[in-house]
Design a protein around this motif. Structure first.
Motif, PDB file in Angstrom:
ATOM      1  N   MET A 201     -27.738 -13.431  76.781  1.00 51.99           N
ATOM      2  CA  MET A 201     -28.478 -14.139  76.222  1.00 51.99           C
ATOM      3  C   MET A 201     -29.585 -13.580  75.208  1.00 51.99           C
ATOM      4  SD  MET A 201     -28.950 -17.450  78.815  1.00 51.99           S
ATOM      5  CE  MET A 201     -29.546 -18.500  77.770  1.00 51.99           C
ATOM      6  N   SER A 202     -29.282 -12.539  74.761  1.00 54.67           N
ATOM      7  CA  SER A 202     -30.444 -11.641  74.005  1.00 54.67           C
ATOM      8  C   SER A 202     -30.250 -11.984  72.542  1.00 54.67           C
ATOM      9  CB  SER A 202     -29.976 -10.325  74.195  1.00 54.67           C
ATOM     10  OG  SER A 202     -28.881 -10.013  73.876  1.00 54.67           O
ATOM     11  N   LEU A 203     -29.126 -12.397  71.763  1.00 58.80           N
ATOM     12  CA  LEU A 203     -28.714 -12.648  70.510  1.00 58.80           C
ATOM     13  C   LEU A 203     -29.460 -13.946  69.898  1.00 58.80           C
ATOM     14  CD1 LEU A 203     -25.202 -11.423  69.965  1.00 58.80           C
ATOM     15  CD2 LEU A 203     -27.251 -10.097  70.117  1.00 58.80           C
ATOM     16  N   ASN A 204     -30.408 -13.657  68.948  1.00 64.15           N
ATOM     17  CA  ASN A 204     -31.077 -14.989  68.296  1.00 64.15           C
ATOM     18  C   ASN A 204     -30.566 -15.194  67.093  1.00 64.15           C
ATOM     19  OD1 ASN A 204     -32.896 -16.658  68.991  1.00 64.15           O
ATOM     20  ND2 ASN A 204     -34.590 -15.785  67.793  1.00 64.15           N
ATOM     21  N   MET A 205     -29.801 -14.186  66.749  1.00 63.77           N
ATOM     22  CA  MET A 205     -29.005 -14.513  65.189  1.00 63.77           C
ATOM     23  C   MET A 205     -27.867 -13.692  65.179  1.00 63.77           C
ATOM     24  SD  MET A 205     -30.379 -14.282  61.257  1.00 63.77           S
ATOM     25  CE  MET A 205     -28.909 -14.226  59.761  1.00 63.77           C
ATOM     26  N   VAL A 206     -26.762 -14.148  64.411  1.00 72.85           N
ATOM     27  CA  VAL A 206     -25.570 -13.279  64.151  1.00 72.85           C
ATOM     28  C   VAL A 206     -25.277 -13.595  62.617  1.00 72.85           C
ATOM     29  CG1 VAL A 206     -23.273 -12.762  64.912  1.00 72.85           C
ATOM     30  CG2 VAL A 206     -24.709 -13.469  66.585  1.00 72.85           C
ATOM     31  N   PHE A 207     -24.955 -12.289  62.057  1.00 78.50           N
ATOM     32  CA  PHE A 207     -24.508 -12.385  60.768  1.00 78.50           C
ATOM     33  C   PHE A 207     -22.974 -11.599  60.674  1.00 78.50           C
ATOM     34  CE2 PHE A 207     -23.997 -10.579  56.380  1.00 78.50           C
ATOM     35  CZ  PHE A 207     -24.020 -11.779  55.704  1.00 78.50           C
ATOM     36  N   MET A 208     -22.003 -12.448  60.416  1.00 85.46           N
ATOM     37  CA  MET A 208     -20.614 -12.162  60.157  1.00 85.46           C
ATOM     38  C   MET A 208     -20.143 -11.666  58.802  1.00 85.46           C
ATOM     39  SD  MET A 208     -18.742 -14.193  62.864  1.00 85.46           S
ATOM     40  CE  MET A 208     -19.037 -14.261  64.868  1.00 85.46           C
ATOM     41  N   ASP A 209     -19.969 -10.620  58.321  1.00 85.25           N
ATOM     42  CA  ASP A 209     -19.432  -9.890  57.075  1.00 85.25           C
ATOM     43  C   ASP A 209     -18.389  -9.178  57.270  1.00 85.25           C
ATOM     44  OD1 ASP A 209     -19.337 -10.063  54.296  1.00 85.25           O
ATOM     45  OD2 ASP A 209     -21.009  -8.796  54.106  1.00 85.25           O
TER      46      ASP A 209
END
Length: 314
Positions: A201-209
């Motif tokens: 539970m450490s991710l606050n945002m994910v950008f998929m490219d």
């Protein structure tokens, strides 16, 4: 990678034509795509040198900042490098708003899948830097509490080692290496490392490219490892071109996500439509009736608590 035999016939000195000591010719050895990326690096290095010359003429020396690097990449893409497709224009605005709406808190980080030339990683790192500058100014954040020293707040993953090196170089020029770190490898192999580095539970945002056909697989892996904090924002680019239909379907019909699909034009291409899918992860129990949710004081079926005799330590 394919090679042209005619370009690799050695001369009498034993070196390939165009090679000099300590210098590697771009033609033949690197593919066409790598040669184009070399043009980008040459542009940035030339502009940096010009900035240094301007500072040595007696005036104030211009400071190379992340904003300056982003503007130079935009200028290159609008001129000589029209082939360079980065998340600029409207896509950059959506990404900027998404970053601003998910401020980093203690033990929270961001991750990017697909670094390319480090354009988006630089934009994300600059947003984090501005957040901390504001916190230092108003006293809400102390430097020793920022966890910037030895703890990168943004992780970018790239499978191509050449792209990763370029991204790292761009981040060095932007002075953001203390905030952004680039990992080399496949996303599916690097996601478990996030558990080791940052915990659950450490991710606050994910950008998929990355490749769109793997969006849903990578998202499923994030769910299985419980890496996403509730209300984690996920921004997926290029969901129409090349496309990620399974991911779009999953995030739309699943009750775990609150999804918005933005229709906009491709960077510097007014005739090509693309989508950016922005969704918020509501948590693993979203949509599950309260009556069906397991109680935190009840053990799962088949895993009832058992009593063990206390070991005799005498």
């Amino acid at each position: 990678m394919s090679y042209d035999d005619e370009e690799y016939e050695d001369d009498q000195s034993g070196q390939a034509p165009g090679l000099s000591f300590g210098q590697l010719a771009l033609s033949g050895v690197l593919s066409s795509g790598y040669r184009k990326l070399g043009m980008l690096i040459e542009h940035l290095e030339t502009r940096t040198y010009e900035m240094q010359i301007m500072g040595s003429t007696g005036g104030p020396r211009p400071r190379i900042t992340a904003d300056w690097v982003l503007k130079e990449i935009d200028k290159f893409a609008q001129g000589l490098g029209k082939w360079l497709k980065v998340a600029g224009d409207d896509k950059a605005e959506i990404l900027k708003h998404s970053i601003g709406s998910r401020p980093l808190t203690e033990h929270k980080t961001m991750v990017e899948f697909g670094s390319f030339v480090g354009y988006t990683a630089t934009r994300m790192g600059r947003a984090v830097e501005l957040c901390y500058e504001k916190g230092y100014a108003d006293g809400s954040i102390l430097f020793e509490d920022s966890r910037l020293q030895g703890a990168n707040r943004i992780t970018s993953m790239e499978i191509d080692p050449v792209h990763a090196c370029i991204a790292r170089h761009v981040l060095d020029m932007s002075r953001l290496s203390h905030i952004v770190e680039v990992w080399i490898g496949q996303v599916k192999d690097l996601i478990p490392r996030l558990i080791e580095e940052h915990g659950e539970m450490s991710l606050n945002m994910v950008f998929m490219d990355q490749r769109g056909t793997t969006f849903h697989d990578d998202l499923s892996q994030l769910e299985e490892l419980s890496l996403m904090f509730p209300n984690c924002r996920i921004v997926a680019d290029n969901c129409v071109k090349p496309g990620s239909p399974v991911y779009c379907w999953h995030t739309t019909v699943s009750e775990r996500y609150k999804t918005t699909n933005y229709s906009l034009n491709e960077f510097l291409e007014s005739t090509i439509e693309d989508w950016q899918v922005v969704c918020d992860y509501l948590g693993p129990l979203a949509g599950v009736p309260a009556a069906g949710r397991p109680s935190p004081w009840e053990a799962p079926r088949g895993e009832e608590w058992r009593s063990y005799p206390i070991r005799d330590l005498r």
